[in-house]
Structure formats: structure tokens, C-alpha cells
Design a protein around this motif. Structure first.
Motif, PDB file in Angstrom:
ATOM      1  N   GLU A 166       4.466  10.477  -6.793  1.00 34.54           N
ATOM      2  CA  GLU A 166       5.548  10.699  -7.755  1.00 34.54           C
ATOM      3  C   GLU A 166       5.016  11.051  -9.152  1.00 34.54           C
ATOM      4  OE1 GLU A 166       8.816   7.910 -10.077  1.00 34.54           O
ATOM      5  OE2 GLU A 166       8.132   7.316  -8.069  1.00 34.54           O
ATOM      6  N   LEU A 167       3.934  10.394  -9.562  1.00 32.08           N
ATOM      7  CA  LEU A 167       3.418  10.572 -10.927  1.00 32.08           C
ATOM      8  C   LEU A 167       2.239  11.544 -11.003  1.00 32.08           C
ATOM      9  CD1 LEU A 167       3.500   6.916 -12.358  1.00 32.08           C
ATOM     10  CD2 LEU A 167       5.299   8.657 -12.355  1.00 32.08           C
ATOM     11  N   ARG A 168       1.955  12.227  -9.917  1.00 34.95           N
ATOM     12  CA  ARG A 168       0.764  13.093  -9.900  1.00 34.95           C
ATOM     13  C   ARG A 168       0.787  14.139 -11.016  1.00 34.95           C
ATOM     14  NH1 ARG A 168      -3.129  13.355  -6.557  1.00 34.95           N
ATOM     15  NH2 ARG A 168      -2.005  12.148  -5.005  1.00 34.95           N
ATOM     16  N   SER A 169       1.933  14.747 -11.231  1.00 34.35           N
ATOM     17  CA  SER A 169       1.993  15.788 -12.268  1.00 34.35           C
ATOM     18  C   SER A 169       1.770  15.198 -13.657  1.00 34.35           C
ATOM     19  CB  SER A 169       3.343  16.517 -12.206  1.00 34.35           C
ATOM     20  OG  SER A 169       4.417  15.616 -12.429  1.00 34.35           O
ATOM     21  N   GLU A 170       2.293  13.988 -13.898  1.00 38.48           N
ATOM     22  CA  GLU A 170       2.071  13.330 -15.185  1.00 38.48           C
ATOM     23  C   GLU A 170       0.600  12.999 -15.389  1.00 38.48           C
ATOM     24  OE1 GLU A 170       4.652  10.041 -16.208  1.00 38.48           O
ATOM     25  OE2 GLU A 170       6.215  10.792 -14.844  1.00 38.48           O
ATOM     26  N   ILE A 171      -0.046  12.546 -14.315  1.00 35.61           N
ATOM     27  CA  ILE A 171      -1.470  12.188 -14.390  1.00 35.61           C
ATOM     28  C   ILE A 171      -2.306  13.437 -14.647  1.00 35.61           C
ATOM     29  CG2 ILE A 171      -3.419  11.252 -13.091  1.00 35.61           C
ATOM     30  CD1 ILE A 171      -1.350   9.491 -11.586  1.00 35.61           C
ATOM     31  N   ASP A 172      -2.000  14.514 -13.905  1.00 32.15           N
ATOM     32  CA  ASP A 172      -2.742  15.774 -14.090  1.00 32.15           C
ATOM     33  C   ASP A 172      -2.573  16.305 -15.515  1.00 32.15           C
ATOM     34  OD1 ASP A 172      -3.612  15.673 -11.498  1.00 32.15           O
ATOM     35  OD2 ASP A 172      -2.117  17.081 -10.715  1.00 32.15           O
ATOM     36  N   GLU A 173      -1.362  16.216 -16.033  1.00 35.68           N
ATOM     37  CA  GLU A 173      -1.094  16.704 -17.386  1.00 35.68           C
ATOM     38  C   GLU A 173      -1.860  15.877 -18.423  1.00 35.68           C
ATOM     39  OE1 GLU A 173       2.715  17.319 -20.432  1.00 35.68           O
ATOM     40  OE2 GLU A 173       3.024  16.712 -18.344  1.00 35.68           O
ATOM     41  N   TYR A 174      -1.929  14.572 -18.184  1.00 34.48           N
ATOM     42  CA  TYR A 174      -2.632  13.685 -19.115  1.00 34.48           C
ATOM     43  C   TYR A 174      -4.125  14.038 -19.192  1.00 34.48           C
ATOM     44  CZ  TYR A 174      -4.732   9.416 -20.962  1.00 34.48           C
ATOM     45  OH  TYR A 174      -5.463   8.517 -21.704  1.00 34.48           O
ATOM     46  N   PHE A 175      -4.747  14.249 -18.040  1.00 37.91           N
ATOM     47  CA  PHE A 175      -6.194  14.495 -18.038  1.00 37.91           C
ATOM     48  C   PHE A 175      -6.557  15.958 -18.360  1.00 37.91           C
ATOM     49  CE2 PHE A 175      -6.157  10.502 -15.668  1.00 37.91           C
ATOM     50  CZ  PHE A 175      -7.141   9.822 -16.385  1.00 37.91           C
ATOM     51  N   ALA A 176      -5.563  16.844 -18.290  1.00 37.21           N
ATOM     52  CA  ALA A 176      -5.833  18.244 -18.634  1.00 37.21           C
ATOM     53  C   ALA A 176      -6.244  18.390 -20.093  1.00 37.21           C
ATOM     54  CB  ALA A 176      -4.594  19.085 -18.347  1.00 37.21           C
ATOM     55  N   LEU A 226       0.830  -1.206   0.000  1.00 39.11           N
ATOM     56  CA  LEU A 226       0.000   0.000   0.000  1.00 39.11           C
ATOM     57  C   LEU A 226       0.864   1.255   0.000  1.00 39.11           C
ATOM     58  CD1 LEU A 226      -2.860  -0.934   2.513  1.00 39.11           C
ATOM     59  CD2 LEU A 226      -2.998  -0.834   0.019  1.00 39.11           C
ATOM     60  N   ASP A 227       1.943   1.237   0.760  1.00 31.14           N
ATOM     61  CA  ASP A 227       2.860   2.383   0.789  1.00 31.14           C
ATOM     62  C   ASP A 227       3.493   2.610  -0.586  1.00 31.14           C
ATOM     63  OD1 ASP A 227       2.340   2.794   3.460  1.00 31.14           O
ATOM     64  OD2 ASP A 227       4.124   1.734   4.178  1.00 31.14           O
ATOM     65  N   CYS A 228       3.783   1.519  -1.293  1.00 34.04           N
ATOM     66  CA  CYS A 228       4.354   1.636  -2.637  1.00 34.04           C
ATOM     67  C   CYS A 228       3.366   2.317  -3.583  1.00 34.04           C
ATOM     68  CB  CYS A 228       4.722   0.262  -3.183  1.00 34.04           C
ATOM     69  SG  CYS A 228       6.147  -0.524  -2.398  1.00 34.04           S
ATOM     70  N   PHE A 229       2.104   1.924  -3.509  1.00 31.56           N
ATOM     71  CA  PHE A 229       1.081   2.532  -4.357  1.00 31.56           C
ATOM     72  C   PHE A 229       0.976   4.026  -4.073  1.00 31.56           C
ATOM     73  CE2 PHE A 229      -0.047  -1.647  -5.524  1.00 31.56           C
ATOM     74  CZ  PHE A 229      -1.011  -1.616  -6.517  1.00 31.56           C
ATOM     75  N   GLU A 230       0.972   4.378  -2.792  1.00 30.54           N
ATOM     76  CA  GLU A 230       0.861   5.793  -2.428  1.00 30.54           C
ATOM     77  C   GLU A 230       2.070   6.581  -2.922  1.00 30.54           C
ATOM     78  OE1 GLU A 230      -0.039   8.558   1.515  1.00 30.54           O
ATOM     79  OE2 GLU A 230       0.600   6.468   1.774  1.00 30.54           O
TER      80      GLU A 230
END
Length: 259
Positions: A245-255, A236-240
Motif C-alpha cells: 500500500e505504501l510502496r509509492s510513498e516509500i519510493d518517493e521518499y527515497f528518490a 505477517l500478512d498485515c506487514f506485507e
């Protein structure tokens, strides 16, 4: 014992690769939903669709390789998408059907040890019929030569599916014993997480068909079995960590889906 640094790195890399590959190759369905789009926004609908799509292959792209990595560090042998065997005796097939019929009519209670022994007694009796069985999602051999076969399922299987699950588990037993009559075999439904947390998993829906103590592992029961005590929390800690770490990539993808 908690996961090693190598195991943690492997889990994180598996997550990174899976998520990045999904974003690279995913194309939302072109279905028009004008009311939903105007109410919620195209980006939110795209996110919902993406999550739904991700859920469909979470087992094969994430849970199975992570399970394999953990099991290889603790057991003699581990593999995914394995064959249980190619033949089942005609009397073993009859025994399996009798078990299913008895459980369905509530004439007997599930008892995995008894069921395995009843199949063992006839595992080579009568004609040997060639079968094409469901692949074993996770196959493990312990250092004591005990075999564990896991059928990995979604967190909320439909109650009507349990009869089929039970048959699969029994057929794996019959096919394995046809080749190894004296073998020690365990077959089990594996559910990666508990959707009811912090409440206990709702096991009553499976009672009457599955031997709950011997045919079901949920959440920490599964991951701690594969990787030892503490593995579930480590994962679970690994998933978090990867999510942050990838939040900015995810936000950029959905923008790019915004109106």
C-alpha cells in the motif's frame, strides 16, 4: 482463531503511522562516506541507514502496541512498560545471586519452576530493599489470575547478554512475589521473529542460562500465545499488505536522496 477484522485494522494502522512518522521525522546522519556513496549511490545508503534506524525502535513503535492489542482481546488485563514491583527482600536478592552463580559455573541447570519456588520461600525474609527494575515490556494477567511478564528482545541477542536477561527475569519474580507471595508468575524472554527461518531458532546459545521451555517464546510461539492460533501469519500478512500500500510513498521518499 485468526485475528478479528478490528485487530487486523489496528495492526495495519499502527504500521502506517509508524512508517509515515519515521519518514517525516528521520534525518540521515551527516557522516561523509565518499567511497560508499560513489559505489552504491546516496539513495541506497539512505535506505540502509533508514532501515537500521527503524530497527532500533521497532519494538516500542510496532511490536509492543501490536502485542498489547492482541493480548487485550484474549486476557483479563494487558499493558506495556509496566512495573514488576518496587521492593525485593535481601534474602531473595541472595537467592537470585546464588542461582546466577550456579548457572554461570554450570553447577546447576536452569529450572524456572524450582527457581520461582526458591525465591517465593524468601520473598519477605530479611530487609526489604527498594529497587528500580527494568520495565516489563508486556504485562499480562489471565482470567485464572496468572501473571505473565515479557522482556521483548531483538532477534539475535548477544550471547554475553543472557546473564543479564536471566537476572531481570528473576528480579521481576522477586519483586512481584514480595507483594503477592502466593501469586502465579511467569517471566519470559520474547523474540518477535526467527531470523534463521526456515531453520529452527538457534536456541543452544541460551541453554545453560535460560529454561528454554519456560523462559523463551520466539516468533509464532509469542504471537500465537498473545492472539491465539494463526495470529503470527495474520500479522505477517498485515506487514506485507501495508508495504504494498505504501510502496509509492516509500519510493518517493527515497528518490530525493539520489545523486
Amino acid at each position: 482463531m485468526p485475528l478479528t477484522n478490528n485487530e487486523i485494522d489496528y495492526v495495519k494502522e499502527t504500521l502506517r503511522n509508524s512508517l509515515r512518522n519515521k519518514m517525516k521525522n528521520y534525518n540521515p546522519e551527516p557522516a561523509s562516506m565518499p567511497f560508499h556513496t560513489r559505489l552504491l549511490g546516496k539513495d541506497r545508503l539512505a535506505l540502509y541507514s533508514f532501515i537500521h534506524s527503524l530497527n532500533t525502535n521497532f519494538g516500542t513503535s510496532i511490536f509492543e502496541p501490536v502485542a498489547l492489542a492482541l493480548a487485550k482481546g484474549r486476557f483479563k488485563n494487558a499493558k506495556i512498560k509496566a512495573d514488576a514491583g518496587s521492593y525485593i527482600s535481601e534474602y531473595a536478592q541472595k537467592t537470585i545471586q546464588n542461582i546466577i552463580d550456579g548457572l554461570t559455573a554450570a553447577k546447576i541447570l536452569p529450572d524456572k519452576e524450582r527457581e520461582i519456588e526458591s525465591i517465593r520461600q524468601v520473598c519477605k525474609v530479611g530487609q526489604m530493599n527498594k529497587v528500580k527494575l527494568t520495565k516489563v515490556d508486556i504485562f499480562i494477567e489471565s482470567f485464572d489470575d496468572e501473571i505473565y511478564m515479557f522482556d521483548l528482545k531483538t532477534a539475535k541477542p548477544n550471547i554475553g547478554e543472557f546473564k543479564g536477561f536471566k537476572r531481570t527475569l528473576l528480579e521481576w519474580v522477586a519483586a512481584y512475589l514480595a507483594e503477592n507471595p502466593n501469586g502465579k508468575i511467569h517471566t519470559c524472554i520474547a523474540i518477535p521473529y526467527n531470523p534463521y527461518e526456515p531453520e529452527p531458532y538457534n536456541r543452544w546459545t541460551m541453554r545453560g542460562m535460560l529454561d528454554i521451555d519456560n523462559e523463551l517464546l520466539v516468533a509464532s510461539e509469542l504471537w500465537n500465545f498473545l492472539g491465539d492460533e494463526g495470529a503470527y501469519e495474520n500479522i505477517l500478512d498485515c506487514f506485507e499488505s501495508v508495504g504494498v500500500e505504501l510502496r509509492s510513498e516509500i519510493d518517493e521518499y527515497f528518490a530525493k536522496f539520489k545523486l
